[in-house]
Motif scaffolding. Structure first.
Motif, PDB file in Angstrom:
ATOM      1  N   GLY A  93     -21.256  30.415  -8.108  1.00 20.07           N
ATOM      2  CA  GLY A  93     -21.604  30.185  -6.711  1.00 20.07           C
ATOM      3  C   GLY A  93     -23.084  30.220  -6.395  1.00 20.07           C
ATOM      4  O   GLY A  93     -23.480  30.037  -5.249  1.00 20.07           O
ATOM      5  N   ARG A  94     -23.919  30.474  -7.388  1.00 21.34           N
ATOM      6  CA  ARG A  94     -25.377  30.489  -7.174  1.00 21.34           C
ATOM      7  C   ARG A  94     -25.999  29.351  -7.972  1.00 21.34           C
ATOM      8  O   ARG A  94     -25.615  29.112  -9.109  1.00 21.34           O
ATOM      9  CB  ARG A  94     -25.970  31.829  -7.582  1.00 21.34           C
ATOM     10  CG  ARG A  94     -25.469  32.954  -6.676  1.00 21.34           C
ATOM     11  CD  ARG A  94     -26.223  34.216  -6.949  1.00 21.34           C
ATOM     12  NE  ARG A  94     -25.688  35.293  -6.135  1.00 21.34           N
ATOM     13  CZ  ARG A  94     -26.413  36.025  -5.316  1.00 21.34           C
ATOM     14  NH1 ARG A  94     -27.696  35.790  -5.191  1.00 21.34           N
ATOM     15  NH2 ARG A  94     -25.856  36.983  -4.627  1.00 21.34           N
ATOM     16  N   PRO A  95     -26.977  28.679  -7.368  1.00 20.54           N
ATOM     17  CA  PRO A  95     -27.523  27.477  -8.007  1.00 20.54           C
ATOM     18  C   PRO A  95     -28.412  27.724  -9.221  1.00 20.54           C
ATOM     19  O   PRO A  95     -28.506  26.874 -10.095  1.00 20.54           O
ATOM     20  CB  PRO A  95     -28.345  26.824  -6.881  1.00 20.54           C
ATOM     21  CG  PRO A  95     -28.700  27.951  -5.968  1.00 20.54           C
ATOM     22  CD  PRO A  95     -27.557  28.927  -6.053  1.00 20.54           C
ATOM     23  N   GLU A  96     -29.069  28.870  -9.296  1.00 18.06           N
ATOM     24  CA  GLU A  96     -29.996  29.078 -10.403  1.00 18.06           C
ATOM     25  C   GLU A  96     -29.441  30.030 -11.457  1.00 18.06           C
ATOM     26  O   GLU A  96     -28.461  30.724 -11.228  1.00 18.06           O
ATOM     27  CB  GLU A  96     -31.343  29.569  -9.888  1.00 18.06           C
ATOM     28  CG  GLU A  96     -31.282  30.883  -9.144  1.00 18.06           C
ATOM     29  CD  GLU A  96     -32.625  31.205  -8.508  1.00 18.06           C
ATOM     30  OE1 GLU A  96     -33.430  31.870  -9.182  1.00 18.06           O
ATOM     31  OE2 GLU A  96     -32.828  30.815  -7.363  1.00 18.06           O
ATOM     32  N   SER A  97     -30.101  30.047 -12.603  1.00 21.71           N
ATOM     33  CA  SER A  97     -29.741  30.958 -13.686  1.00 21.71           C
ATOM     34  C   SER A  97     -30.747  32.102 -13.709  1.00 21.71           C
ATOM     35  O   SER A  97     -31.862  31.976 -13.211  1.00 21.71           O
ATOM     36  CB  SER A  97     -29.769  30.229 -15.027  1.00 21.71           C
ATOM     37  OG  SER A  97     -28.777  29.245 -15.068  1.00 21.71           O
ATOM     38  N   TYR A  98     -30.359  33.206 -14.322  1.00 20.41           N
ATOM     39  CA  TYR A  98     -31.192  34.400 -14.386  1.00 20.41           C
ATOM     40  C   TYR A  98     -31.365  34.783 -15.849  1.00 20.41           C
ATOM     41  O   TYR A  98     -30.420  34.759 -16.624  1.00 20.41           O
ATOM     42  CB  TYR A  98     -30.530  35.554 -13.618  1.00 20.41           C
ATOM     43  CG  TYR A  98     -30.250  35.187 -12.183  1.00 20.41           C
ATOM     44  CD1 TYR A  98     -31.196  35.417 -11.196  1.00 20.41           C
ATOM     45  CD2 TYR A  98     -29.053  34.578 -11.829  1.00 20.41           C
ATOM     46  CE1 TYR A  98     -30.958  35.051  -9.879  1.00 20.41           C
ATOM     47  CE2 TYR A  98     -28.806  34.210 -10.512  1.00 20.41           C
ATOM     48  CZ  TYR A  98     -29.759  34.445  -9.547  1.00 20.41           C
ATOM     49  OH  TYR A  98     -29.524  34.076  -8.256  1.00 20.41           O
ATOM     50  N   SER A  99     -32.576  35.169 -16.205  1.00 22.66           N
ATOM     51  CA  SER A  99     -32.888  35.548 -17.572  1.00 22.66           C
ATOM     52  C   SER A  99     -32.228  36.881 -17.928  1.00 22.66           C
ATOM     53  O   SER A  99     -32.338  37.851 -17.183  1.00 22.66           O
ATOM     54  CB  SER A  99     -34.408  35.662 -17.713  1.00 22.66           C
ATOM     55  OG  SER A  99     -34.740  36.095 -19.004  1.00 22.66           O
ATOM     56  N   VAL A 100     -31.560  36.912 -19.082  1.00 17.56           N
ATOM     57  CA  VAL A 100     -30.944  38.150 -19.573  1.00 17.56           C
ATOM     58  C   VAL A 100     -32.009  38.906 -20.354  1.00 17.56           C
ATOM     59  O   VAL A 100     -32.523  38.424 -21.365  1.00 17.56           O
ATOM     60  CB  VAL A 100     -29.712  37.861 -20.458  1.00 17.56           C
ATOM     61  CG1 VAL A 100     -29.162  39.155 -21.058  1.00 17.56           C
ATOM     62  CG2 VAL A 100     -28.634  37.139 -19.656  1.00 17.56           C
ATOM     63  N   LYS A 101     -32.346  40.100 -19.891  1.00 15.12           N
ATOM     64  CA  LYS A 101     -33.369  40.938 -20.541  1.00 15.12           C
ATOM     65  C   LYS A 101     -32.834  41.508 -21.848  1.00 15.12           C
ATOM     66  O   LYS A 101     -33.459  41.424 -22.883  1.00 15.12           O
ATOM     67  CB  LYS A 101     -33.774  42.055 -19.579  1.00 15.12           C
ATOM     68  CG  LYS A 101     -34.613  43.137 -20.171  1.00 15.12           C
ATOM     69  CD  LYS A 101     -36.033  42.716 -20.361  1.00 15.12           C
ATOM     70  CE  LYS A 101     -36.850  43.940 -20.770  1.00 15.12           C
ATOM     71  NZ  LYS A 101     -37.952  43.610 -21.598  1.00 15.12           N
ATOM     72  N   ASP A 102     -31.669  42.128 -21.775  1.00 14.23           N
ATOM     73  CA  ASP A 102     -30.987  42.622 -22.969  1.00 14.23           C
ATOM     74  C   ASP A 102     -29.496  42.714 -22.669  1.00 14.23           C
ATOM     75  O   ASP A 102     -29.071  42.639 -21.526  1.00 14.23           O
ATOM     76  CB  ASP A 102     -31.562  43.949 -23.471  1.00 14.23           C
ATOM     77  CG  ASP A 102     -31.385  45.108 -22.515  1.00 14.23           C
ATOM     78  OD1 ASP A 102     -30.420  45.133 -21.740  1.00 14.23           O
ATOM     79  OD2 ASP A 102     -32.221  46.036 -22.556  1.00 14.23           O
ATOM     80  N   PHE A 103     -28.714  42.852 -23.752  1.00 18.65           N
ATOM     81  CA  PHE A 103     -27.264  42.939 -23.581  1.00 18.65           C
ATOM     82  C   PHE A 103     -26.654  43.715 -24.733  1.00 18.65           C
ATOM     83  O   PHE A 103     -27.278  43.906 -25.772  1.00 18.65           O
ATOM     84  CB  PHE A 103     -26.632  41.541 -23.455  1.00 18.65           C
ATOM     85  CG  PHE A 103     -26.722  40.711 -24.706  1.00 18.65           C
ATOM     86  CD1 PHE A 103     -25.638  40.607 -25.556  1.00 18.65           C
ATOM     87  CD2 PHE A 103     -27.884  40.037 -25.028  1.00 18.65           C
ATOM     88  CE1 PHE A 103     -25.711  39.838 -26.710  1.00 18.65           C
ATOM     89  CE2 PHE A 103     -27.982  39.266 -26.178  1.00 18.65           C
ATOM     90  CZ  PHE A 103     -26.887  39.168 -27.024  1.00 18.65           C
ATOM     91  N   SER A 104     -25.450  44.172 -24.512  1.00 21.20           N
ATOM     92  CA  SER A 104     -24.682  44.882 -25.537  1.00 21.20           C
ATOM     93  C   SER A 104     -23.211  44.576 -25.280  1.00 21.20           C
ATOM     94  O   SER A 104     -22.879  43.799 -24.378  1.00 21.20           O
ATOM     95  CB  SER A 104     -24.935  46.392 -25.448  1.00 21.20           C
ATOM     96  OG  SER A 104     -24.270  46.942 -24.323  1.00 21.20           O
ATOM     97  N   VAL A 105     -22.337  45.236 -26.032  1.00 21.16           N
ATOM     98  CA  VAL A 105     -20.912  45.052 -25.791  1.00 21.16           C
ATOM     99  C   VAL A 105     -20.456  45.791 -24.534  1.00 21.16           C
ATOM    100  O   VAL A 105     -19.356  45.560 -24.047  1.00 21.16           O
ATOM    101  CB  VAL A 105     -20.056  45.477 -27.006  1.00 21.16           C
ATOM    102  CG1 VAL A 105     -20.340  44.580 -28.201  1.00 21.16           C
ATOM    103  CG2 VAL A 105     -20.282  46.938 -27.355  1.00 21.16           C
ATOM    104  N   ASN A 106     -21.319  46.657 -23.999  1.00 21.40           N
ATOM    105  CA  ASN A 106     -20.958  47.420 -22.798  1.00 21.40           C
ATOM    106  C   ASN A 106     -21.549  46.859 -21.512  1.00 21.40           C
ATOM    107  O   ASN A 106     -21.000  47.080 -20.436  1.00 21.40           O
ATOM    108  CB  ASN A 106     -21.412  48.875 -22.927  1.00 21.40           C
ATOM    109  CG  ASN A 106     -20.657  49.612 -24.002  1.00 21.40           C
ATOM    110  OD1 ASN A 106     -19.532  49.275 -24.328  1.00 21.40           O
ATOM    111  ND2 ASN A 106     -21.284  50.622 -24.577  1.00 21.40           N
ATOM    112  N   GLY A 107     -22.686  46.188 -21.597  1.00 17.97           N
ATOM    113  CA  GLY A 107     -23.324  45.707 -20.380  1.00 17.97           C
ATOM    114  C   GLY A 107     -24.562  44.898 -20.657  1.00 17.97           C
ATOM    115  O   GLY A 107     -24.836  44.521 -21.793  1.00 17.97           O
ATOM    116  N   LEU A 108     -25.325  44.638 -19.590  1.00 14.52           N
ATOM    117  CA  LEU A 108     -26.511  43.806 -19.704  1.00 14.52           C
ATOM    118  C   LEU A 108     -27.507  44.151 -18.611  1.00 14.52           C
ATOM    119  O   LEU A 108     -27.170  44.826 -17.640  1.00 14.52           O
ATOM    120  CB  LEU A 108     -26.140  42.327 -19.599  1.00 14.52           C
ATOM    121  CG  LEU A 108     -25.531  41.875 -18.276  1.00 14.52           C
ATOM    122  CD1 LEU A 108     -26.561  41.139 -17.435  1.00 14.52           C
ATOM    123  CD2 LEU A 108     -24.351  40.975 -18.523  1.00 14.52           C
TER     124      LEU A 108
END
Length: 121
Positions: A27-42
């Motif tokens: 529902g949002r037009p833009e994308s957001y940069s993922v700083k870091d991620f894991s199997v639990n969250g981001l």
């Protein structure tokens, strides 16, 4: 490709980053940069947008034009500061869990190969 390795046992999971990985919020037009991620969250960079703790969204992980994971439900659990939002995954199904595990494992493998190449040179 630069891959960041961060191991923080207090978070309970291996956290990594993948340059170019973005979060597309339904529902949002833009994308957001993922700083870091894991199997639990981001953590993602919200930019100038305002997000509230406890907001939930359906999201996709995208790398360039390729969708890596789709239909993930996330919940914002904290405003880290400097435009970063900390999130957890909500009610992942078995397929989503397996794909997320595989993505983290692939990044770990690449990181190990890069370290070996640096050590050999």
């Amino acid at each position: 490709m630069d891959i960041l390795f961060e191991s923080n046992s207090s978070r309970g999971a291996f956290r990594t980053s993948l340059p170019g990985l973005a979060l597309r919020i339904d529902g949002r037009p833009e994308s957001y940069s993922v700083k870091d991620f894991s199997v639990n969250g981001l953590a993602f960079a919200a930019g100038k947008e305002s997000f509230a703790v406890d907001e939930q969204f359906k999201v996709d992980f995208v790398l360039g034009k390729k969708e890596l994971l789709t239909g993930l439900e996330i919940k914002i659990v904290r405003d880290i500061g400097e435009g970063l939002m900390g999130c957890i995954y909500v009610d992942l199904d078995k397929y989503q869990e397996a794909r997320l595990d595989k993505l983290v494992l692939e990044v770990q493998k690449r990181m190990i190969l890069l370290r070996k190449k640096k050590g050999a040179s």
